[in-house]
Write a protein that holds these residues in place. Structure first.
Motif: not given
Length: 205
Positions: A26-47
């Motif tokens: 759960e801590a890893r998932d939270r860290a990943f989500a916080a660093a990744f940020g919003p899940k909207q946007g261009k695929l290239s930016n998300l990648m």
């Protein structure tokens, strides 16, 4: 000689790891989500944000992985010495606990040890772990992990074929929703599979 662990002892050992593994994941998932940020946007930016997010999760370390792997050492050794009926019970015990999510990592761990000159028992442990995992998460990742283990064994001048056949006999003969083929068949016919022909065989030539 060390006494063989009982099924009850295996269950208790894995149960003690449930909370630590859950909290770590759960801590890893939270860290990943916080660093990744919003899940909207261009695929290239998300990648482009994936490496940073993955690094943030990895920064939390291995957590209780080593303890889980030590348990898997004993479990896989016991599995390899058990008959199919007992193996089915062992699979059931493992899949009741959080450590089940680390089986695929353990296969990779066994593969790396073989690649570094580890003892032949690591081939058996890795394939036993694949049998226990039973393709319950993603059969494609399972095939890739098994393929890497196969290549590591061949690089170490070990023949995986007899071990695949032996572990196939101990594996689940029933297909489930997560996999297109029963694990017993997938192991027994791994060297005849499309994945083997396209991804493994070319690397052996």
């Amino acid at each position: 000689m060390k006494d063989e662990p009982s099924l009850k002892e295996i269950g208790e050992r894995l149960e003690r790891l449930d909370a630590p593994i859950r909290m770590w994941r759960e801590a890893r998932d939270r860290a990943f989500a916080a660093a990744f940020g919003p899940k909207q946007g261009k695929l290239s930016n998300l990648m482009a944000r994936l490496p940073q997010a993955a690094n943030a999760a990895a920064a939390l370390g291995l957590g209780p992985r080593d303890e889980a792997f030590a348990a898997f050492d004993e479990i896989c050794d016991l599995y390899a010495r058990s008959d199919p009926a007992r193996c089915a019970i062992i699979r059931g015990v493992v899949h009741e606990h959080e450590a089940r999510g680390l089986l695929e990592d353990y296969i990779g761990y066994a593969s790396r040890i073989l690649k570094q000159g580890g003892r032949p028992e690591w081939l058996e442990r890795g394939i036993a772990a694949a049998s226990i995992d039973d393709q319950r998460r993603d059969y494609r990742d399972w095939l890739m992990a098994l393929g890497d283990l196969y290549l590591s064994a061949r690089a170490a001048r070990l023949d995986p074929t007899p071990v695949l056949k032996r572990m196939a006999e101990r594996s689940n003969p029933e297909r489930h929703a997560a996999s297109p083929t029963p694990t017993r068949e997938a192991l027994a016919k791994f060297e005849d599979s499309a994945h083997f022909m396209t991804s493994i065989l070319p690397q052996l030539r």
